[in-house]
Enzyme design. Sequence first.
Site, PDB file in Angstrom:
ATOM      1  N   LYS A   1      10.055   7.537  40.907  1.00 34.24           N
ATOM      2  CA  LYS A   1      10.218   7.002  39.558  1.00 34.24           C
ATOM      3  C   LYS A   1      11.278   5.910  39.470  1.00 34.24           C
ATOM      4  O   LYS A   1      11.358   5.209  38.461  1.00 34.24           O
ATOM      5  CB  LYS A   1      10.550   8.128  38.578  1.00 34.24           C
ATOM      6  CG  LYS A   1       9.484   9.194  38.471  1.00 34.24           C
ATOM      7  CD  LYS A   1       8.135   8.682  38.022  1.00 34.24           C
ATOM      8  CE  LYS A   1       8.035   8.468  36.546  1.00 34.24           C
ATOM      9  NZ  LYS A   1       6.628   8.416  36.081  1.00 34.24           N
TER      10      LYS A   1
ATOM     11  N   SER B   1       5.280  18.016  44.775  1.00 36.21           N
ATOM     12  CA  SER B   1       4.169  17.065  44.626  1.00 36.21           C
ATOM     13  C   SER B   1       3.979  16.267  45.912  1.00 36.21           C
ATOM     14  O   SER B   1       2.850  15.945  46.287  1.00 36.21           O
ATOM     15  CB  SER B   1       4.387  16.136  43.425  1.00 36.21           C
ATOM     16  OG  SER B   1       5.558  15.360  43.582  1.00 36.21           O
TER      17      SER B   1
HETATM   18  C1  LIG Z   1       8.059  14.745  41.585  1.00 35.42           C
HETATM   19  C2  LIG Z   1       7.045  13.819  40.980  1.00 35.42           C
HETATM   20  N1  LIG Z   1       5.883  13.631  41.629  1.00 35.42           N
HETATM   21  C3  LIG Z   1       4.927  12.822  41.118  1.00 35.42           C
HETATM   22  C4  LIG Z   1       5.097  12.173  39.903  1.00 35.42           C
HETATM   23  C5  LIG Z   1       3.956  11.352  39.345  1.00 35.42           C
HETATM   24  O1  LIG Z   1       4.236  10.021  39.170  1.00 35.42           O
HETATM   25  P1  LIG Z   1       3.497   9.161  38.058  1.00 35.42           P
HETATM   26  O2  LIG Z   1       4.210   9.400  36.762  1.00 35.42           O
HETATM   27  O3  LIG Z   1       3.647   7.766  38.540  1.00 35.42           O
HETATM   28  O4  LIG Z   1       2.072   9.600  37.970  1.00 35.42           O
HETATM   29  C6  LIG Z   1       6.302  12.353  39.212  1.00 35.42           C
HETATM   30  C7  LIG Z   1       6.527  11.710  37.917  1.00 35.42           C
HETATM   31  O5  LIG Z   1       7.514  11.925  37.238  1.00 35.42           O
HETATM   32  C8  LIG Z   1       7.299  13.188  39.758  1.00 35.42           C
HETATM   33  O6  LIG Z   1       8.471  13.402  39.108  1.00 35.42           O
END
Ligand SMILES: Cc1ncc(COP(=O)(O)O)c(C=O)c1O
Length: 310
Positions: free
Chosen positions: A44, A276
């Site tokens: 982010k 994630s």
């Molecule tokens: C740990 C994590 N993974 C993935 C994402 C996903 O990113 P995006 O908002 O670009 O879809 C976020 C978004 O805040 C995140 O904090």
Amino acid sequence: MDSKLDSALAMIGGTPLLELGRLHPGPARIVAKAEFVQPGGSVKDRAALRVIRDARAAGLLAPGQPVVEMTSGNMGAGLAVVCNVLGHPLIVTIPRGNSRGRARMLQALGAEVVLVDQVDGSEGHVTGADIAAATQQALELARDRDAYYVDQFNNPSCIRAHEEGTAPEIWESVGERLDAFVAAVGTGGTFVGVSRFLKRMKPEVVCAAVEPRGAEVLAGKSISKSCHLLQGTGYGILPPQWDASLADSFIAVSDHEAMTCREMLAQREGLHLGYSAAANVWAAVKLVESGRLGDAPTVATILCDTGLKY
Ligand SMILES: Cc1ncc(COP(=O)(O)O)c(C=O)c1O
């Protein structure tokens, strides 16, 4: 070698692309953008920098003007880094049920943290109504303090950060050899931005969206399990900037699979990452194993954040 940088902002973007050959030995290649090396510790940071730069360039954010956002975690950390370097006070609203560690991190970075009482959630479980309440509070604060409201779910700069940053970096490293891109979806900035660019360069690139098992709304399923470990993703909504034409495939990852892959990344690759990131890598392996991409494909994915945040 002179490695001096002007500020922490120069550490945002240009992340290494790692070969995950210990976790998944060939002939297929899984390569992953090490987004966790940025100063806010996550993917982010890119969106935060682009949002603030675009707002300043468009005259929407004056020098020294405060910035407001509703966030519990990574976007807040990214904004705190960027706002500190560029001289903007940052105010974040957070539903009270989010982990205290995240509020502490934001406070350590100098942000003003406003904890918002929950509507129907509980400690550790934040609902859509809780998020709506914290968003409402952010809007009111932005009005009262004459601040710029980031609105990451609706802000096109979040997509641009990846379409003009992350994706060209992947393409520069891998180019025509790239067969697929895999990423989890929160606001969708990463998936939409990267996929849009890659498909422009090579329309056959398979773009697969990763979702928590049981909360596969992008795949058109109803929600059977809204609580999951893939923080920052899988909110159970179609993000407002979602572009369904970019998603060729949807891969569901369970909490257990994400935990298993997180351990594998730590033990085999020496990478302590968030859930994630682990889900992305697990999904990339599943896509390779499906055989859909041929015998020795190259798949790119995103290592979203550091495991130290959990
Ligand atoms: C740990 C994590 N993974 C993935 C994402 C996903 O990113 P995006 O908002 O670009 O879809 C976020 C978004 O805040 C995140 O904090």
